[in-house]
Design a protein around this motif. Structure first.
Motif, mmCIF file in Angstrom:
data_model
loop_
_atom_site.group_PDB
_atom_site.id
_atom_site.type_symbol
_atom_site.label_atom_id
_atom_site.label_comp_id
_atom_site.label_asym_id
_atom_site.label_seq_id
_atom_site.Cartn_x
_atom_site.Cartn_y
_atom_site.Cartn_z
ATOM 1 N N SER A 1 0.838 -1.184 0.000
ATOM 2 C CA SER A 1 0.000 0.000 0.000
ATOM 3 C C SER A 1 0.877 1.240 0.000
ATOM 4 O O SER A 1 1.909 1.280 0.669
ATOM 5 N N ASP A 2 0.446 2.254 -0.755
ATOM 6 C CA ASP A 2 1.150 3.524 -0.793
ATOM 7 C C ASP A 2 0.108 4.625 -0.644
ATOM 8 O O ASP A 2 -0.936 4.586 -1.290
ATOM 9 N N GLY A 3 0.386 5.597 0.216
ATOM 10 C CA GLY A 3 -0.554 6.682 0.441
ATOM 11 C C GLY A 3 -1.604 6.284 1.469
ATOM 12 O O GLY A 3 -1.525 5.224 2.088
ATOM 13 N N SER A 4 -2.601 7.148 1.616
ATOM 14 C CA SER A 4 -3.666 6.861 2.574
ATOM 15 C C SER A 4 -4.966 7.461 2.075
ATOM 16 O O SER A 4 -4.977 8.342 1.212
ATOM 17 N N GLY A 5 -6.070 6.967 2.647
ATOM 18 C CA GLY A 5 -7.387 7.479 2.282
ATOM 19 C C GLY A 5 -7.616 7.440 0.779
ATOM 20 O O GLY A 5 -7.273 6.470 0.115
ATOM 21 N N LEU B 1 -3.132 0.419 -4.048
ATOM 22 C CA LEU B 1 -2.862 -0.933 -3.583
ATOM 23 C C LEU B 1 -2.380 -1.784 -4.745
ATOM 24 O O LEU B 1 -3.035 -1.842 -5.790
ATOM 25 N N ALA B 2 -1.239 -2.429 -4.554
ATOM 26 C CA ALA B 2 -0.697 -3.334 -5.571
ATOM 27 C C ALA B 2 -0.664 -4.736 -4.994
ATOM 28 O O ALA B 2 -0.368 -4.938 -3.811
ATOM 29 N N PHE B 3 -0.956 -5.706 -5.841
ATOM 30 C CA PHE B 3 -1.006 -7.101 -5.434
ATOM 31 C C PHE B 3 -0.076 -7.932 -6.311
ATOM 32 O O PHE B 3 0.016 -7.699 -7.519
ATOM 33 N N ARG B 4 0.591 -8.903 -5.686
ATOM 34 C CA ARG B 4 1.350 -9.908 -6.439
ATOM 35 C C ARG B 4 0.525 -11.178 -6.413
ATOM 36 O O ARG B 4 0.036 -11.599 -5.373
ATOM 37 N N LEU C 1 -6.264 -5.867 4.185
ATOM 38 C CA LEU C 1 -7.266 -4.937 3.651
ATOM 39 C C LEU C 1 -8.219 -4.485 4.754
ATOM 40 O O LEU C 1 -8.548 -3.304 4.859
ATOM 41 N N ALA C 2 -8.661 -5.451 5.565
ATOM 42 C CA ALA C 2 -9.574 -5.116 6.661
ATOM 43 C C ALA C 2 -8.926 -4.148 7.648
ATOM 44 O O ALA C 2 -9.576 -3.200 8.113
ATOM 45 N N GLU C 3 -7.639 -4.361 7.950
ATOM 46 C CA GLU C 3 -6.933 -3.446 8.856
ATOM 47 C C GLU C 3 -6.869 -2.033 8.281
ATOM 48 O O GLU C 3 -7.060 -1.052 9.006
ATOM 49 N N LEU C 4 -6.616 -1.923 6.965
ATOM 50 C CA LEU C 4 -6.594 -0.605 6.323
ATOM 51 C C LEU C 4 -7.967 0.053 6.416
ATOM 52 O O LEU C 4 -8.083 1.245 6.702
#
Length: 195
Positions: A109-113, A118-121, A167-170
Motif C-alpha cells: 500500500s502507498d498513500g492513505s485514504g 494498492l498493488a497485489f502480487r 485490507l480489513a486493517e486498512l
C-alpha cells in the motif's frame, strides 16, 4: 498446448524493494498474448484444474514448476458462458477452475485514504494495481466472504486470507462507513455482496 524451451519464463518480483510507481510500471508493461482476439475451434478438455487454493493440476497431479503455471496463466480466458479456457491461435481447451484462476498472495500500500494505491502480487508472479478497471469486490460464499480482485478480462484472483486481513486493517484504520479501501481513485467496500 505444447511447451517449448524457447517460451519466455517470468521471475517472481519481490514487492518489498519496489516503490508503488515501479510496481505499476511493471504491471502495465506485462506483455500478454492476445487471447481475447484468438478464436480457434474448441478442441476438448485440457485435463487441467485450478483448485480453490490456486494449485494447478494436470490429470490429477499438481504442476510443480511455477514457471509452467505462469506460462499457462497467460493463455487463460473466460468465455461469455462462464467457462475458463486455455487458448492459442490454433486450439481452445477447457480448464476447470474451482473458484478463481489466480490468488493474490501479497499486497503493498502507498498513500492513505483517497490517495491510496494498492498493488497485489499474484501466485503466478503477475502484478495488479487495484483501481477502476481492476476492482476489488467481496462476494458472499458458503463459508463467509470471498474477496476477489479483477485481474484482466473476466479473470479474477482470490485474495488470500492474510492479504484480506491486511485490507480489513486498512479499512478499520480509515474509519469509513461503509468499511472499505481506496485504490487508484476508486473506493471498494470490504463487506459481503448481499449484506
Amino acid at each position: 498446448m505444447r511447451y517449448s524451451p524457447d517460451m519466455p519464463m517470468r521471475t517472481l518480483p519481490d514487492l518489498t524493494g519496489l516503490s508503488l510507481g515501479e510496481i505499476a510500471r511493471l504491471a502495465e508493461s506485462a506483455q500478454l498474448p492476445p487471447v481475447e482476439s484468438w478464436q480457434p475451434a474448441h478442441c476438448g478438455s485440457s485435463g487441467m484444474r485450478i483448485a480453490r487454493d490456486g494449485t494447478w493440476f494436470h490429470e490429477g497431479s499438481p504442476i510443480g514448476r511455477p514457471a509452467m503455471v505462469a506460462l499457462f496463466s497467460t493463455l487463460l480466458r473466460r468465455e461469455e458462458d462462464g467457462r475458463h479456457v486455455l487458448v492459442t491461435p490454433v486450439e481452445k481447451l477447457d480448464i476447470d477452475v474451482e473458484l478463481a484462476p489466480f490468488t493474490a498472495v501479497e499486497m503493498t500500500s502507498d498513500g492513505s485514504g483517497r490517495d491510496r494505491r494498492l498493488a497485489f502480487r499474484l501466485n503466478t508472479g503477475d502484478l495488479v494495481v487495484a483501481g477502476p478497471t481492476r476492482p476489488i469486490r467481496i462476494e458472499d460464499g458458503e463459508d463467509g466472504p470471498v474477496p476477489l480482485l479483477r485481474v484482466r478480462g473476466e479473470l479474477d484472483a482470490l485474495i488470500a486470507r492474510p492479504v484480506y486481513y491486511e485490507l480489513a486493517e486498512l479499512a478499520i484504520a480509515d474509519g469509513g462507513d461503509p468499511a472499505g479501501v481506496w485504490s487508484d481513485g476508486a473506493f471498494f467496500p470490504i463487506t459481503g455482496g448481499d449484506r
